[in-house]
Design an enzyme around this catalytic site. Structure first.
Site, PDB file in Angstrom:
ATOM      1  N   THR A 295       0.848  -1.185   0.000  1.00 57.27           N
ATOM      2  CA  THR A 295       0.000   0.000   0.000  1.00 57.27           C
ATOM      3  C   THR A 295       0.886   1.238   0.000  1.00 57.27           C
ATOM      4  O   THR A 295       2.104   1.138  -0.192  1.00 57.27           O
ATOM      5  CB  THR A 295      -1.011  -0.074   1.173  1.00 57.27           C
ATOM      6  OG1 THR A 295      -1.920   1.015   1.051  1.00 57.27           O
ATOM      7  CG2 THR A 295      -0.344  -0.035   2.545  1.00 57.27           C
TER       8      THR A 295
ATOM      9  N   LYS B 226       3.373   1.458  -3.842  1.00 63.41           N
ATOM     10  CA  LYS B 226       2.747   0.735  -4.961  1.00 63.41           C
ATOM     11  C   LYS B 226       3.488   0.872  -6.296  1.00 63.41           C
ATOM     12  O   LYS B 226       3.544  -0.070  -7.068  1.00 63.41           O
ATOM     13  CB  LYS B 226       1.302   1.204  -5.138  1.00 63.41           C
ATOM     14  CG  LYS B 226       0.354   0.729  -4.043  1.00 63.41           C
ATOM     15  CD  LYS B 226      -1.042   1.275  -4.304  1.00 63.41           C
ATOM     16  CE  LYS B 226      -2.079   0.542  -3.488  1.00 63.41           C
ATOM     17  NZ  LYS B 226      -3.443   0.865  -3.916  1.00 63.41           N
TER      18      LYS B 226
ATOM     19  N   ASP C 200      -7.038  -3.497  -7.666  1.00 59.42           N
ATOM     20  CA  ASP C 200      -7.942  -2.403  -7.262  1.00 59.42           C
ATOM     21  C   ASP C 200      -9.113  -2.240  -8.233  1.00 59.42           C
ATOM     22  O   ASP C 200     -10.259  -2.043  -7.816  1.00 59.42           O
ATOM     23  CB  ASP C 200      -7.179  -1.072  -7.166  1.00 59.42           C
ATOM     24  CG  ASP C 200      -6.440  -0.934  -5.840  1.00 59.42           C
ATOM     25  OD1 ASP C 200      -6.830  -1.604  -4.860  1.00 59.42           O
ATOM     26  OD2 ASP C 200      -5.466  -0.159  -5.787  1.00 59.42           O
TER      27      ASP C 200
ATOM     28  N   GLY D  78      -5.900  10.469  -9.492  1.00 62.66           N
ATOM     29  CA  GLY D  78      -4.784   9.941  -8.700  1.00 62.66           C
ATOM     30  C   GLY D  78      -4.608   8.447  -8.941  1.00 62.66           C
ATOM     31  O   GLY D  78      -5.060   7.902  -9.952  1.00 62.66           O
ATOM     32  N   GLY D  79      -3.957   7.788  -7.994  1.00 61.14           N
ATOM     33  CA  GLY D  79      -3.645   6.363  -8.144  1.00 61.14           C
ATOM     34  C   GLY D  79      -4.891   5.489  -8.268  1.00 61.14           C
ATOM     35  O   GLY D  79      -4.961   4.601  -9.120  1.00 61.14           O
TER      36      GLY D  79
HETATM   37  N1  LIG Z   1     -12.317   1.789  -1.454  1.00 61.62           N
HETATM   38  C1  LIG Z   1     -11.069   1.437  -1.729  1.00 61.62           C
HETATM   39  O1  LIG Z   1     -10.715   0.236  -1.773  1.00 61.62           O
HETATM   40  C2  LIG Z   1     -10.040   2.496  -2.034  1.00 61.62           C
HETATM   41  C3  LIG Z   1      -8.863   2.159  -2.721  1.00 61.62           C
HETATM   42  C4  LIG Z   1      -7.928   3.163  -2.999  1.00 61.62           C
HETATM   43  C5  LIG Z   1      -8.182   4.474  -2.572  1.00 61.62           C
HETATM   44  N2  LIG Z   1      -9.323   4.751  -1.890  1.00 61.62           N
HETATM   45  C6  LIG Z   1      -9.606   6.135  -1.458  1.00 61.62           C
HETATM   46  O2  LIG Z   1      -9.591   6.957  -2.611  1.00 61.62           O
HETATM   47  C7  LIG Z   1      -9.114   8.252  -2.307  1.00 61.62           C
HETATM   48  C8  LIG Z   1      -8.013   8.638  -3.307  1.00 61.62           C
HETATM   49  O3  LIG Z   1      -6.902   7.768  -3.197  1.00 61.62           O
HETATM   50  P1  LIG Z   1      -5.653   7.876  -4.200  1.00 61.62           P
HETATM   51  O4  LIG Z   1      -4.709   6.830  -3.775  1.00 61.62           O
HETATM   52  O5  LIG Z   1      -6.100   7.932  -5.616  1.00 61.62           O
HETATM   53  O6  LIG Z   1      -5.074   9.314  -3.802  1.00 61.62           O
HETATM   54  P2  LIG Z   1      -4.146  10.281  -4.678  1.00 61.62           P
HETATM   55  O7  LIG Z   1      -3.371   9.521  -5.693  1.00 61.62           O
HETATM   56  O8  LIG Z   1      -3.425  11.139  -3.684  1.00 61.62           O
HETATM   57  O9  LIG Z   1      -5.204  11.220  -5.473  1.00 61.62           O
HETATM   58  C9  LIG Z   1      -6.004  12.146  -4.801  1.00 61.62           C
HETATM   59  C10 LIG Z   1      -7.038  12.752  -5.755  1.00 61.62           C
HETATM   60  O10 LIG Z   1      -7.885  13.621  -5.004  1.00 61.62           O
HETATM   61  C11 LIG Z   1      -7.856  14.923  -5.586  1.00 61.62           C
HETATM   62  N3  LIG Z   1      -7.996  15.953  -4.543  1.00 61.62           N
HETATM   63  C12 LIG Z   1      -7.345  16.002  -3.349  1.00 61.62           C
HETATM   64  N4  LIG Z   1      -7.714  17.124  -2.669  1.00 61.62           N
HETATM   65  C13 LIG Z   1      -8.592  17.781  -3.472  1.00 61.62           C
HETATM   66  C14 LIG Z   1      -9.304  19.007  -3.341  1.00 61.62           C
HETATM   67  N5  LIG Z   1      -9.196  19.776  -2.230  1.00 61.62           N
HETATM   68  N6  LIG Z   1     -10.143  19.399  -4.340  1.00 61.62           N
HETATM   69  C15 LIG Z   1     -10.274  18.631  -5.464  1.00 61.62           C
HETATM   70  N7  LIG Z   1      -9.596  17.459  -5.647  1.00 61.62           N
HETATM   71  C16 LIG Z   1      -8.770  17.044  -4.660  1.00 61.62           C
HETATM   72  C17 LIG Z   1      -6.535  15.009  -6.296  1.00 61.62           C
HETATM   73  O11 LIG Z   1      -6.588  16.032  -7.284  1.00 61.62           O
HETATM   74  P3  LIG Z   1      -5.221  16.761  -7.809  1.00 61.62           P
HETATM   75  O12 LIG Z   1      -4.670  15.866  -8.880  1.00 61.62           O
HETATM   76  O13 LIG Z   1      -5.694  18.071  -8.330  1.00 61.62           O
HETATM   77  O14 LIG Z   1      -4.318  16.881  -6.619  1.00 61.62           O
HETATM   78  C18 LIG Z   1      -6.429  13.595  -6.882  1.00 61.62           C
HETATM   79  O15 LIG Z   1      -7.227  13.476  -8.042  1.00 61.62           O
HETATM   80  C19 LIG Z   1      -8.661   8.179  -0.847  1.00 61.62           C
HETATM   81  O16 LIG Z   1      -9.681   8.725  -0.066  1.00 61.62           O
HETATM   82  C20 LIG Z   1      -8.506   6.692  -0.570  1.00 61.62           C
HETATM   83  O17 LIG Z   1      -8.754   6.373   0.786  1.00 61.62           O
HETATM   84  C21 LIG Z   1     -10.260   3.793  -1.630  1.00 61.62           C
END
Ligand SMILES: NC(=O)c1ccc[n+]([C@@H]2O[C@H](COP(=O)([O-])OP(=O)(O)OC[C@H]3O[C@@H](n4cnc5c(N)ncnc54)[C@H](OP(=O)(O)O)[C@@H]3O)[C@@H](O)[C@H]2O)c1
Length: 278
Positions: free
Chosen positions: A67, A71, A107, A135-136
């Site tokens: 995680t 990754k 995922d 994002g990821g």
């Molecule tokens: N259910 C599941 O199994 C699962 C699996 C993975 C992740 N998740 C959840 O998914 C979420 C994202 O994870 P990730 O790994 O993709 O994170 P990440 O790579 O850090 O990406 C974060 C995303 O959120 C956006 N963002 C952050 N703050 C923002 C704001 N104030 N206004 C608008 N956009 C904003 C970012 O936009 P920018 O590009 O503009 O910064 C980016 O698109 C987390 O909450 C995580 O817990 C859930």
């Protein structure tokens, strides 16, 4: 169940790792299926990842999950990776085979299986999908939606350039749109997915106007703390079918568990309860 000298071992590597729900999840399945095995939280500093992965092989681990923040780097350290992991550019599941690491990314699989389980009326080819975030997690979800045959994906991200490079990278019918262009994005959509961290506990809420979204559209938030985000509550009130994000976490764990412990596990209400227990 007591561990024998032949116990199968796996775990999750992260930094930090104390928040991870994976040990609880796999622990529930290990007990349910009476497996002679263990699944451990493994706190690994980024600089020590390569060493830790060699250590897993040396210690006879069957494999592991990886995680944040490992990754992407873990993908580079695998001897082999699946096609989907290569396209996503990150791994979350490692299997030790013949003394080397095979990497996969489950995922997107978890995302689709969650929708299949909890919203079986939704079909990928039904209509456009709207994905918020680049994002990821978005990357894995986009690959899954493309492979499932979604005809059009409207991708909105605060930083538009990230959405554009993701669309260029992955190819297919992905259309980047400006963050905030809700009407244009939501009109005629069959699926809306939030993959941003907005709405998560401790983060700002997701401010979105749902007026243009058809009431038949499925709404999914992959944030699962809280389980019912403001997006899901607002969608539910206007009559949209909704699916929370916990199932994605539960289903993404299935391929790893099966590879390491030799049992194909089920996602059940008891598993959901065990993972949510405080
Ligand atoms: N259910 C599941 O199994 C699962 C699996 C993975 C992740 N998740 C959840 O998914 C979420 C994202 O994870 P990730 O790994 O993709 O994170 P990440 O790579 O850090 O990406 C974060 C995303 O959120 C956006 N963002 C952050 N703050 C923002 C704001 N104030 N206004 C608008 N956009 C904003 C970012 O936009 P920018 O590009 O503009 O910064 C980016 O698109 C987390 O909450 C995580 O817990 C859930």
């Amino acid at each position: 169940m007591k561990l024998s000298g032949e116990a199968r071992l796996a775990g999750v590597l992260g930094w930090p790792i104390s928040h991870s729900l994976s040990p609880r999840l796999h622990g529930h399945w290990l007990r349910e299926y009476r497996v002679d095995g263990a699944y451990l939280p493994l706190k690994v500093e980024p600089e020590k990842l390569a060493e830790a992965l060699r250590g897993l092989i040396a210690l006879g681990f069957r494999g592991a999950n990886v995680t944040l923040p490992h990754k992407e780097r873990a993908l580079e350290l695998c001897a082999e990776v699946t096609e989907r992991a290569a396209r996503i550019g990150a791994v979350n599941t490692l299997v030790v085979r013949d003394g080397h690491l095979e990497g996969d990314n489950s995922d997107g699989f978890g995302f689709l299986e969650n929708l299949k389980e909890r919203a079986d009326a939704w079909q990928p080819e039904q209509g456009p999908a709207v994905v918020l975030g680049a994002g990821g997690a978005a990357r894995a979800i986009l690959v899954a939606l493309l492979d499932a045959g979604v005809p059009e994906i409207r991708l909105l991200n605060r930083t538009r350039s990230r959405a554009e490079s993701l669309a260029e990278d992955l190819g297919g019918p992905i259309q980047p749109l400006d963050w905030g262009s809700w009407e244009r994005a939501l009109e005629g959509a069959a699926l809306l997915v939030n993959t941003t961290s907005l709405g998560m506990q401790g983060q700002p809420p997701l401010d979105i106007e749902l007026d243009a979204l058809p009431r038949s559209a499925l709404v999914n938030d992959i944030v699962y703390v809280p389980l019912e985000t403001r997006l899901l509550a607002a969608a539910r009130v206007r009559g949209n079918p909704v699916v929370d994000g916990l199932g994605m976490l539960l289903h993404q764990a299935r391929p790893g568990f099966e590879s390491w412990f030799g049992v194909s596990p089920s996602v059940t209400p008891a598993l959901r309860r065990a993972v949510l227990e405080t």
